[in-house]
Design a protein around this motif. Structure first.
Motif, mmCIF file in Angstrom:
data_model
loop_
_atom_site.group_PDB
_atom_site.id
_atom_site.type_symbol
_atom_site.label_atom_id
_atom_site.label_comp_id
_atom_site.label_asym_id
_atom_site.label_seq_id
_atom_site.Cartn_x
_atom_site.Cartn_y
_atom_site.Cartn_z
ATOM 1 N N THR A 111 39.682 -2.760 13.011
ATOM 2 C CA THR A 111 38.668 -2.936 11.965
ATOM 3 C C THR A 111 39.112 -3.997 10.967
ATOM 4 O OG1 THR A 111 37.918 -0.639 12.153
ATOM 5 C CG2 THR A 111 37.423 -1.785 10.095
ATOM 6 N N ILE A 112 40.348 -3.904 10.544
ATOM 7 C CA ILE A 112 40.875 -4.873 9.572
ATOM 8 C C ILE A 112 40.924 -6.271 10.177
ATOM 9 C CG2 ILE A 112 42.938 -5.522 8.265
ATOM 10 C CD1 ILE A 112 43.462 -2.512 7.900
ATOM 11 N N ARG A 113 41.372 -6.369 11.423
ATOM 12 C CA ARG A 113 41.470 -7.680 12.076
ATOM 13 C C ARG A 113 40.100 -8.339 12.199
ATOM 14 N NH1 ARG A 113 40.354 -9.861 16.655
ATOM 15 N NH2 ARG A 113 39.683 -7.887 17.601
ATOM 16 N N ILE A 114 39.116 -7.575 12.681
ATOM 17 C CA ILE A 114 37.770 -8.120 12.875
ATOM 18 C C ILE A 114 37.157 -8.543 11.549
ATOM 19 C CG2 ILE A 114 35.416 -7.516 13.582
ATOM 20 C CD1 ILE A 114 36.712 -5.688 15.724
ATOM 21 N N CYS A 115 37.331 -7.711 10.530
ATOM 22 C CA CYS A 115 36.739 -8.030 9.226
ATOM 23 C C CYS A 115 37.388 -9.267 8.612
ATOM 24 C CB CYS A 115 36.862 -6.827 8.296
ATOM 25 S SG CYS A 115 35.714 -5.491 8.710
ATOM 26 N N LYS A 116 38.677 -9.424 8.806
ATOM 27 C CA LYS A 116 39.334 -10.644 8.325
ATOM 28 C C LYS A 116 38.761 -11.871 9.028
ATOM 29 C CE LYS A 116 43.937 -9.041 6.917
ATOM 30 N NZ LYS A 116 45.380 -9.123 7.261
ATOM 31 N N ASP A 117 38.589 -11.760 10.344
ATOM 32 C CA ASP A 117 38.045 -12.886 11.115
ATOM 33 C C ASP A 117 36.631 -13.233 10.673
ATOM 34 O OD1 ASP A 117 40.391 -13.009 12.519
ATOM 35 O OD2 ASP A 117 39.636 -11.944 14.289
ATOM 36 N N ARG A 118 35.867 -12.220 10.269
ATOM 37 C CA ARG A 118 34.476 -12.438 9.860
ATOM 38 C C ARG A 118 34.338 -12.679 8.358
ATOM 39 N NH1 ARG A 118 31.432 -7.557 13.253
ATOM 40 N NH2 ARG A 118 32.048 -8.254 15.356
ATOM 41 N N ASN A 119 35.469 -12.753 7.679
ATOM 42 C CA ASN A 119 35.475 -12.982 6.234
ATOM 43 C C ASN A 119 34.761 -11.852 5.483
ATOM 44 O OD1 ASN A 119 36.361 -14.509 4.033
ATOM 45 N ND2 ASN A 119 34.374 -15.534 3.834
ATOM 46 N N VAL A 120 34.974 -10.644 5.967
ATOM 47 C CA VAL A 120 34.417 -9.456 5.319
ATOM 48 C C VAL A 120 35.541 -8.762 4.554
ATOM 49 C CG1 VAL A 120 33.371 -7.194 5.692
ATOM 50 C CG2 VAL A 120 32.648 -9.146 7.078
#
Length: 209
Positions: A111-120
């Motif tokens: 979750t953290i990795r994906i959100c970082k990639d999406r600038n969330v």
């Protein structure tokens, strides 16, 4: 919409703490001073209807607000870059990862990795990643503890039921042994129960316990 009840209870708890911390007398005649509340809930699910407000009277009392009313504003996030929209996006990613990996550390890290990639929430997650992981894993542990507590209570109920069943069986055996001429003391030893219990069973006054 049980959330509105939880919000109400949290508000009451918050006011109570405020009154105590400011040393006000809730039993006196002087009017108490409490902060004016603004109640919000962030909705992160998918639903066709998107009410702007949820109201206690409408959810629980068929619209009757003669004696009490609580209004809670619903925030949905509108797909912009504001903090609420990012929180909603974070929660949706998290729910997707839990479906894939269960309530595990892997789900949190993904979750953290994906959100970082999406600038969330990327700035917040970059600066407090360890804290976020600890909080979310703590929530998992709390949910597991509640679930285990419920299972333990169910098992206790089953155990008590089995114990009562065994006592009933011993009671019947005691009555039969007495009819065969065995002494009450001998019956107590054979069945491994107290003499007074055997005497109560045989006299017909016992309550299985």
């Amino acid at each position: 919409m049980n959330i509105i009840i939880r919000i109400f209870l949290y508000l009451a708890h918050t006011w109570n703490e405020y009154i105590e911390s400011t040393k006000q007398n809730r039993y006196g005649s002087k009017k108490l001073v409490v902060p004016r509340p603004e109640l919000y809930v962030i909705y992160v699910g998918d639903r066709k209807t998107r009410p702007e407000w949820i109201r206690l009277s409408e959810e629980f009392f068929e619209g009757n607000q003669d004696f009490i009313q609580i209004n809670v504003k619903v925030l949905y996030g509108e797909g912009k870059d504001d903090i609420i929209s990012q929180y909603v996006d974070f929660t949706k990613v998290y729910n997707e990862q839990v479906k894939l990996h269960g309530k595990t550390r892997e789900a949190v890290l993904e979750t953290i990795r994906i959100c970082k990639d999406r600038n969330v929430l990327s700035e917040y997650l970059s600066g407090r990643e360890k804290e976020v992981i600890n909080i979310m894993m703590g929530l998992f542990d709390q949910e597991k503890a509640v679930e285990q507590f419920g299972n333990e209570k169910k098992e206790e109920g089953r155990t008590e039921g089995r114990a009562e069943g065994r006592l009933e069986g011993k009671k019947e055996a005691a009555i039969n042994m007495k009819a065969e001429g065995l002494s009450e003391g001998m019956i107590a030893k054979i069945l491994d129960v107290g003499l007074s219990i055997v005497q109560e069973w045989i006299s017909g006054t016992a309550v299985v316990r």
